[in-house]
Write a protein that holds these residues in place. Structure first.
Motif, PDB file in Angstrom:
ATOM      1  N   MET A  83      42.541  36.651  45.673  1.00  0.00           N
ATOM      2  CA  MET A  83      43.648  37.118  44.834  1.00  0.00           C
ATOM      3  C   MET A  83      43.692  36.376  43.509  1.00  0.00           C
ATOM      4  O   MET A  83      44.754  35.991  43.031  1.00  0.00           O
ATOM      5  N   THR A  94      46.134  35.670  54.705  1.00  0.00           N
ATOM      6  CA  THR A  94      46.494  34.810  53.594  1.00  0.00           C
ATOM      7  C   THR A  94      45.625  35.153  52.389  1.00  0.00           C
ATOM      8  O   THR A  94      44.881  36.125  52.408  1.00  0.00           O
ATOM      9  N   GLN A  95      45.763  34.379  51.357  1.00  0.00           N
ATOM     10  CA  GLN A  95      45.066  34.725  50.130  1.00  0.00           C
ATOM     11  C   GLN A  95      44.383  33.497  49.587  1.00  0.00           C
ATOM     12  O   GLN A  95      44.714  32.378  49.932  1.00  0.00           O
ATOM     13  N   THR A  96      43.443  33.723  48.715  1.00  0.00           N
ATOM     14  CA  THR A  96      42.788  32.584  48.095  1.00  0.00           C
ATOM     15  C   THR A  96      42.493  32.928  46.644  1.00  0.00           C
ATOM     16  O   THR A  96      42.800  34.032  46.188  1.00  0.00           O
ATOM     17  N   GLY A  97      41.911  31.992  45.927  1.00  0.00           N
ATOM     18  CA  GLY A  97      41.590  32.233  44.522  1.00  0.00           C
ATOM     19  C   GLY A  97      40.278  32.987  44.403  1.00  0.00           C
ATOM     20  O   GLY A  97      39.851  33.692  45.321  1.00  0.00           O
TER      21      GLY A  97
END
Lengths: 597, 123
Positions: B33, B64-67
């Protein structure tokens, strides 16, 4: 049902509220709305997480990222980076315990939480205390359903007895026994929750009430069923506005759901709870004085016997339990007495919540199994003493307790081992003292508190503690006389034997236990007019080191009382009889030649 | 509240919501994300995973999200971590693909090979 991908938990306990967590919640709501994330992210105001030192605390799930000391202006960054883009804001992640920095610092990895076991505090910092559904989701009210769905009152009492639970208010009386005593006898009976937490520096009960109020309501209803009472009172301090507000909300929600009121769970059992606000008198934490106060009388203790189980509030048999004691009950019922009695030591079962304060890095709220050593609490959970100073003692039990010196750091903490070394468990205040703290002055501080709070009904407490305070004040101001220590011991032990209620009977404890372990400090004050910790101002001396003194005379010109004399030919000196110990000379001296002793 | 059943209904209804706040060891679904992911449409993909996991009541799956994962040209990227297995990276994920990834890979343990980064590299 709405499902959120992420939960932002913001601590709404008193500690974090006073450091601005309400504005943080506002900011989160504002920034989340600006980005249209309301349907994805839920902001929850919870109870205390325990690490008050690092407050305001924000935890973001599902990652479990633990943000500390968050300021309102940081919120935009957390929303933008973490909630929108999924990048944890490393700058704000808690790093306090010095472990190697990890990318994702979550709760369970932090030294502060590792050694803890949360039973009474299990929902604090996890659920929204103003939402009964969240309590129910964490198995709330299952214990009450189990009790009403088929347990006999005697079974309930036996379960509590077998669990080995003892009163968490300080005295450690077996809770099951208290309940058993109230089973027979006259009607109507009452259940009272003692939430008049008054020890300076103690906030265990406040945190339970703020973070998990329903646990207390459920436990009171269970107690009501066990002894046949249909009315409960929670006596809570008016100085706990957040706790009072959340209890009010919780009682309203429980009534709405029919978990309080008539025919609970379709049974014959009726139970309701009312709040009573205390006006801040310490003595009202003593159970009989508390009853008087509930009845609308002056808050003064009554002689015991009759004990509350026979004749308590409004003359009826009464169970009175402390908040933390009650918070353990629902889980003992659900998980069984064997589960509970497997935790802790032989005679002290379960866990104990401590409010950790004083000279320790991680001040806050901790819950540890009975039998944990003081060393583990101070060094592993508390993170040690600031500035690398030496541990001197821990004061437990507040104005009723005593101190534990360094040689007993490895004593496992339970009711009996603390009593054996002259202190007491107390309600859970634990104040860490370091080398700069004067033990005589600590004793004086606590005694001053009890003298202020004595209700005046019985002479040993009213007059005796005042005489003790006068002696202590004399000692710390450098006017102590030989024989003062013996006088203190004699007075103290007489007051303990003869005072009417727990307040007076325990008031001399801080003095007696500091004399026991730190008699040399008392003697230094009295005989040498010296305070070994350098704390007592009246005994401090300012001295000019003649070797370092350059004879410039700046100190003499700065001294407001003309206590310093000297000239170019001889080093300057300070006349202790004139010196008022303002410290101005130290500030002015450019050569660091002036010091205190 | 008259019965235990009513209590359990409320419990079940709220449990999913509160369950998010527990540490757990199940499958992790991580959606990239960063700016690149969001521009390529990662947000609807993330929400599709959240909805699908909720619909199937998968309690030990964490979305969940990450960079930025690094291959911006293949965004939206989704990585699935199942305990004890190598992570699987899906590329160019669209919301309509989510149901199949959840049912075949997350529930049944068979990655959807044709949508993984390995398949995209061969093209």
């Amino acid at each position: 049902m709405e499902l959120f991908r992420s939960h932002v938990l913001v601590c709404g306990g008193t500690g974090c509220t006073s450091s601005g967590s309400a504005q943080i919640i506002e900011q989160f709501e504002k920034h989340i709305a600006e980005r249209g994330l309301e349907r994805e992210i839920k902001v929850v105001r919870t109870g205390c997480f325990g690490l008050c030192e690092a407050g305001p605390v924000v935890i973001v799930y599902p990652e479990g990222a633990f943000y500390s000391r968050v300021k309102p202006e940081d919120v935009n960054e957390i929303v933008e980076e973490h909630l929108l883009k999924g990048r944890i804001v490393q700058r704000l992640i808690y790093k306090g315990d010095g472990a190697a920095p990890e990318r994702e610092r979550s709760l369970d990895k932090i030294g502060f939480y590792k050694k803890q076991k949360r039973i009474a505090l299990r929902n604090c910092g996890v659920i929204d205390p103003e939402n009964i559904d969240e309590y129910i989701a964490m198995d709330g009210y299952q214990a009450l359903a189990k009790v009403l769905g088929g347990m006999k009152p005697m079974d309930v009492v036996n379960t509590v007895l077998e669990s080995g639970l003892r009163g968490r208010g300080g005295a450690g009386f077996p809770t099951g026994l208290k309940w058993k005593f109230a089973m027979g006898g006259a009607t109507p009976k009452y259940i009272v929750c003692n939430a008049d937490e008054g020890d300076p520096g103690a906030f265990m009960d406040r945190s339970v009430l703020e973070g998990d109020p329903h646990a207390v309501l459920e436990a009171m209803a269970i107690a009501g069923y066990a002894v046949g009472a249909s009315q409960g009172y929670i006596y809570v301090r008016a100085e706990y506005p957040i706790a009072v507000k959340r209890l009010g909300i919780a009682i309203g929600q429980a009534r709405e759901y029919g978990l309080l009121g008539k025919n609970i769970f379709g049974s014959e059992f009726d139970f309701d709870i009312e709040l009573r606000l205390g006006a801040g008198a310490f003595v009202c934490g003593e159970e009989t004085a508390l009853f008087s106060s509930i009845e609308g009388e002056r808050g003064e203790p009554r002689p015991k016997p009759p004990f509350p189980a026979v004749k308590g509030v409004f003359g009826g048999p009464t169970i009175i339990n402390n908040v933390e004691t009650l918070a353990n009950i629902p889980q003992i019922i659900v998980r069984g007495p064997e589960w509970f009695s497997a935790i802790g030591t032989e005679k002290s079962k379960g866990t104990k919540v401590f409010a950790l304060g004083g000279k320790v890095n991680n001040t806050g709220l901790v819950e540890v199994p009975m039998g944990t050593t003081l060393r583990e609490i101070v060094y592993e959970i508390g993170g040690g003493i600031p500035g690398g100073k030496a541990f001197k003692a821990a004061q437990t039990g507040g104005p009723s307790g005593g101190c534990i010196p360094a040689e007993h750091l490895d004593t496992p903490i339970d009711y009996d081992s603390l009593a054996a070394i002259g202190s007491m468990m107390g309600s859970g205040g634990l104040i860490v003292l370091d080398e700069d703290d004067c033990m005589v002055d600590i004793a004086r501080f606590f005694l001053e508190f009890t003298v202020d709070e004595s209700c005046g009904k019985c002479p040993p407490c009213r007059i005796g503690t005042r005489r003790m305070l006068e002696i202590l004040e004399r000692i710390v101001s450098g006017k102590g006389e030989p024989g003062d220590i013996d006088k203190l011991i004699k007075l103290g032990s007489t007051i303990k034997r003869t005072a009417m209620c727990g307040l007076g009977q325990s008031a001399p404890n801080p003095v007696l236990s500091t004399i026991r372990y730190f008699r040399d400090e008392y003697e230094a004050h009295i005989n040498e007019k010296r305070c070994p910790a350098g704390h007592c101002k009246a005994l401090m001396r300012y001295i000019i080191d003649p070797d370092k003194c350059k004879r410039c005379g700046i100190c003499a010109r700065a001294c407001p009382v003309g206590a310093i004399s000297g000239d170019k030919t001889r080093p300057y000196t300070i006349d202790p009889a004139v010196c008022v110990k303002c410290g101005l000379c130290i500030e002015k001296c450019r050569f660091g030649a002036i010091y205190t002793k | 509240m008259k019965t235990l059943k009513e209590l359990n209904e409320i419990r079940a209804k709220t449990l999913d919501s509160v369950n998010l706040r527990k540490q757990r060891i199940g499958t992790r679904v991580v959606v990239g994300m960063a700016t690149c992911g969001i521009a390529a449409g990662a947000r609807p993909v993330l929400m599709a995973f959240v909805d699908e996991v909720a619909r199937r009541a998968l309690r030990d799956v964490m979305v969940t999200q990450t960079g930025c994962i690094g291959v911006c040209r293949l965004e939206p990227l989704v990585e699935v971590y199942r305990p004890g297995e190598d992570k699987v990276t899906y590329v160019n994920v669209k919301p309509e693909q989510v149901a199949r990834i959840v049912s075949e890979h997350i529930v049944n343990g068979n990655p959807v090979d044709e949508w993984t980064i390995g398949a995209a590299d061969k093209e």
